[in-house]
Design a protein around this motif. Structure first.
Motif, mmCIF file in Angstrom:
data_model
loop_
_atom_site.group_PDB
_atom_site.id
_atom_site.type_symbol
_atom_site.label_atom_id
_atom_site.label_comp_id
_atom_site.label_asym_id
_atom_site.label_seq_id
_atom_site.Cartn_x
_atom_site.Cartn_y
_atom_site.Cartn_z
ATOM 1 N N TYR A 1 -0.559 -8.843 -5.296
ATOM 2 C CA TYR A 1 -1.563 -8.164 -4.482
ATOM 3 C C TYR A 1 -2.417 -7.162 -5.256
ATOM 4 C CZ TYR A 1 0.196 -10.159 -0.157
ATOM 5 O OH TYR A 1 0.530 -11.030 0.841
ATOM 6 N N ASN A 2 -1.912 -6.676 -6.400
ATOM 7 C CA ASN A 2 -2.637 -5.638 -7.119
ATOM 8 C C ASN A 2 -3.116 -6.036 -8.506
ATOM 9 O OD1 ASN A 2 -2.529 -3.126 -5.387
ATOM 10 N ND2 ASN A 2 -0.371 -3.662 -5.416
ATOM 11 N N GLY A 3 -2.551 -7.122 -9.034
ATOM 12 C CA GLY A 3 -2.939 -7.534 -10.371
ATOM 13 C C GLY A 3 -2.143 -6.838 -11.458
ATOM 14 N N TYR A 4 -1.309 -5.863 -11.084
ATOM 15 C CA TYR A 4 -0.475 -5.136 -12.039
ATOM 16 C C TYR A 4 0.961 -5.108 -11.523
ATOM 17 C CZ TYR A 4 -5.047 -3.213 -13.389
ATOM 18 O OH TYR A 4 -6.337 -3.060 -13.769
ATOM 19 N N SER A 5 1.912 -5.048 -12.432
ATOM 20 C CA SER A 5 3.295 -4.831 -12.019
ATOM 21 C C SER A 5 3.447 -3.361 -11.636
ATOM 22 C CB SER A 5 4.244 -5.164 -13.173
ATOM 23 O OG SER A 5 4.109 -4.195 -14.207
ATOM 24 N N PRO A 6 4.519 -2.984 -10.921
ATOM 25 C CA PRO A 6 4.716 -1.568 -10.565
ATOM 26 C C PRO A 6 4.739 -0.643 -11.778
ATOM 27 C CG PRO A 6 6.179 -2.944 -9.271
ATOM 28 C CD PRO A 6 5.541 -3.837 -10.289
ATOM 29 N N THR A 7 5.381 -1.069 -12.858
ATOM 30 C CA THR A 7 5.429 -0.216 -14.057
ATOM 31 C C THR A 7 4.049 -0.088 -14.711
ATOM 32 O OG1 THR A 7 6.173 -2.166 -15.313
ATOM 33 C CG2 THR A 7 7.854 -0.631 -14.575
ATOM 34 N N GLU A 8 3.278 -1.172 -14.714
ATOM 35 C CA GLU A 8 1.909 -1.107 -15.256
ATOM 36 C C GLU A 8 1.047 -0.199 -14.389
ATOM 37 O OE1 GLU A 8 1.567 -5.601 -17.243
ATOM 38 O OE2 GLU A 8 1.052 -5.276 -15.130
ATOM 39 N N TYR A 9 1.212 -0.324 -13.074
ATOM 40 C CA TYR A 9 0.449 0.518 -12.145
ATOM 41 C C TYR A 9 0.798 1.988 -12.357
ATOM 42 C CZ TYR A 9 -1.594 2.122 -7.737
ATOM 43 O OH TYR A 9 -2.364 2.767 -6.793
ATOM 44 N N LEU A 10 2.080 2.266 -12.563
ATOM 45 C CA LEU A 10 2.533 3.633 -12.777
ATOM 46 C C LEU A 10 1.909 4.224 -14.039
ATOM 47 C CD1 LEU A 10 4.396 5.824 -11.668
ATOM 48 C CD2 LEU A 10 6.268 4.812 -12.972
ATOM 49 N N LYS A 11 1.860 3.434 -15.105
ATOM 50 C CA LYS A 11 1.250 3.900 -16.357
ATOM 51 C C LYS A 11 -0.232 4.196 -16.186
ATOM 52 C CE LYS A 11 4.481 1.431 -19.406
ATOM 53 N NZ LYS A 11 4.629 0.300 -20.371
ATOM 54 N N GLU B 1 0.835 -1.206 0.000
ATOM 55 C CA GLU B 1 0.000 0.000 0.000
ATOM 56 C C GLU B 1 0.867 1.253 0.000
ATOM 57 O OE1 GLU B 1 -2.789 -0.087 3.217
ATOM 58 O OE2 GLU B 1 -3.743 -1.947 2.540
ATOM 59 N N LYS B 2 1.948 1.231 0.776
ATOM 60 C CA LYS B 2 2.873 2.363 0.809
ATOM 61 C C LYS B 2 3.556 2.522 -0.543
ATOM 62 C CE LYS B 2 5.043 5.684 2.960
ATOM 63 N NZ LYS B 2 4.302 6.893 3.413
ATOM 64 N N ALA B 3 3.911 1.408 -1.167
ATOM 65 C CA ALA B 3 4.549 1.450 -2.484
ATOM 66 C C ALA B 3 3.627 2.105 -3.516
ATOM 67 C CB ALA B 3 4.920 0.040 -2.926
ATOM 68 N N GLN B 4 2.336 1.817 -3.431
ATOM 69 C CA GLN B 4 1.386 2.438 -4.345
ATOM 70 C C GLN B 4 1.421 3.959 -4.213
ATOM 71 O OE1 GLN B 4 -1.828 -0.721 -3.118
ATOM 72 N NE2 GLN B 4 -2.656 0.461 -4.795
ATOM 73 N N ILE B 5 1.445 4.435 -2.984
ATOM 74 C CA ILE B 5 1.490 5.884 -2.741
ATOM 75 C C ILE B 5 2.779 6.481 -3.320
ATOM 76 C CG2 ILE B 5 1.638 7.666 -0.949
ATOM 77 C CD1 ILE B 5 -0.087 5.773 0.811
ATOM 78 N N LEU B 6 3.905 5.807 -3.091
ATOM 79 C CA LEU B 6 5.193 6.301 -3.580
ATOM 80 C C LEU B 6 5.245 6.298 -5.103
ATOM 81 C CD1 LEU B 6 7.543 4.490 -1.023
ATOM 82 C CD2 LEU B 6 6.914 6.921 -1.049
ATOM 83 N N LEU B 7 4.656 5.299 -5.730
ATOM 84 C CA LEU B 7 4.611 5.247 -7.188
ATOM 85 C C LEU B 7 3.758 6.383 -7.750
ATOM 86 C CD1 LEU B 7 4.231 1.404 -7.773
ATOM 87 C CD2 LEU B 7 6.124 2.812 -8.598
ATOM 88 N N GLU B 8 2.632 6.655 -7.080
ATOM 89 C CA GLU B 8 1.744 7.724 -7.538
ATOM 90 C C GLU B 8 2.416 9.090 -7.426
ATOM 91 O OE1 GLU B 8 -1.753 7.106 -5.207
ATOM 92 O OE2 GLU B 8 -2.192 5.181 -6.149
ATOM 93 N N GLU B 9 3.268 9.241 -6.413
ATOM 94 C CA GLU B 9 3.992 10.502 -6.263
ATOM 95 C C GLU B 9 5.089 10.637 -7.312
ATOM 96 O OE1 GLU B 9 5.335 10.318 -2.240
ATOM 97 O OE2 GLU B 9 3.393 10.904 -1.393
#
Length: 286
Positions: free
Chosen positions: A273-283, A238-246
């Motif tokens: 946990y999210n269904g997406y990789s960090p790079t996919e989530y970032l996009k 969850e924290k990683a999601q916030i950091l990626l969004e920033e």
């Protein structure tokens, strides 16, 4: 892609001459699944019991975050689903209960009793509340009994178990208190959320609670629905999601800052946990 190891069980209670459910199911996911599309249940009540894990649902413009042991109810004709949030790993039971009809059997109750039961569910003052392990014990017994012989005694026992479950939901839903943790677990949760960039030693946390490690893990899972190690991972993601969004840090930097051994392992866990990789989530969040 839905994991081939995912288990999703649907019960057709008509097999035992019980026709009060539009759906009765349980999933036990070990990986993230596709989001649950928006949908409604006309003239029906849906009751969900999350036995393990965590999950987000929306009803209208409201979002609800469930943890293990929580009950969640949607009332007739309400639009609900998970939005863009995937169905996460965990164990969830759901029942879509029909409105009683005069002249039709309803869990062995007469029509007035059935209407009273359904009305009490409709009038619950809250849709999201803490359940207890009695709920899962009853549901597990129902599922086990479902696969037994079809006879009158089985039908009677199923009716009794299902009525007991619905009465338990009514009792808990009428108690106007929020989810509460014991002092030990509340302190642990607060510590975890404030120290996500640190290595969290569970043995030290157990010592602070004056508990053995095994007892501490048991208590944590009982109150939150998931083991402490998994809770920590979920909070780090969850924290990683916030950091990626920033968008101030690279995926590699986030992985190492949060204590993952490599960016590859971080990406694997993030997608689990999210269904997406960090790079996919970032996009998706640009």
């Amino acid at each position: 892609m839905i994991s081939p190891k995912a288990t999703r069980l649907m019960l057709n209670m008509k097999k035992h001459e019980i026709d009060v459910f539009d759906e009765f199911g349980r999933y036990n996911y070990i990986n993230t699944q596709k989001p649950l599309p928006s949908h409604t249940h006309p003239s029906m009540i849906e009751i969900c019991y999350l036995a393990k894990g965590n999950q987000e649902y929306f009803v209208g413009d409201q979002t609800f975050k469930l943890y293990g042991g929580d009950v969640f109810i949607t009332f007739p004709d309400e639009v609900h689903g998970t939005g863009e949030i995937p169905e996460k790993k965990g164990v969830l039971y759901w029942l879509v209960l029909k409105r009683p009809e005069e002249g039709k059997d309803y869990l062995g109750l007469n029509h007035i009793e059935a209407e009273t039961l359904f009305t009490q569910l409709l009038q619950l003052p809250q849709r999201h509340f803490k359940g207890d392990n009695t709920c899962e014990k009853l549901l597990k017994r129902v599922i086990n009994l479902y696969f037994s012989d079809q006879n009158t005694l089985t039908k009677i026992e199923l009716n009794n178990l299902l009525v007991a479950f619905l009465l338990q939901i009514i009792r808990m839903g009428q108690e106007k208190h929020a989810r509460a943790y014991s002092q030990c677990i509340a302190i642990t949760i607060d510590y975890i959320e404030k120290n996500l960039f640190e290595t969290i030693d569970l043995e030290k946390m157990a010592d602070k609670c004056n508990l053995s490690l095994s007892r501490f893990k048991h208590l944590f899972k009982k109150e939150t629905g998931i083991p402490p190690s998994e809770y920590i991972i979920r909070k780090k993601i969850e924290k990683a999601q916030i950091l990626l969004e920033e968008q101030n840090l690279s995926v590699k930097d986030i992985a190492y800052d949060l204590g993952f051994s490599s960016s590859a392992y971080f990406s694997t866990v993030f997608k689990q946990y999210n269904g997406y990789s960090p790079t996919e989530y970032l996009k998706l969040n640009k």
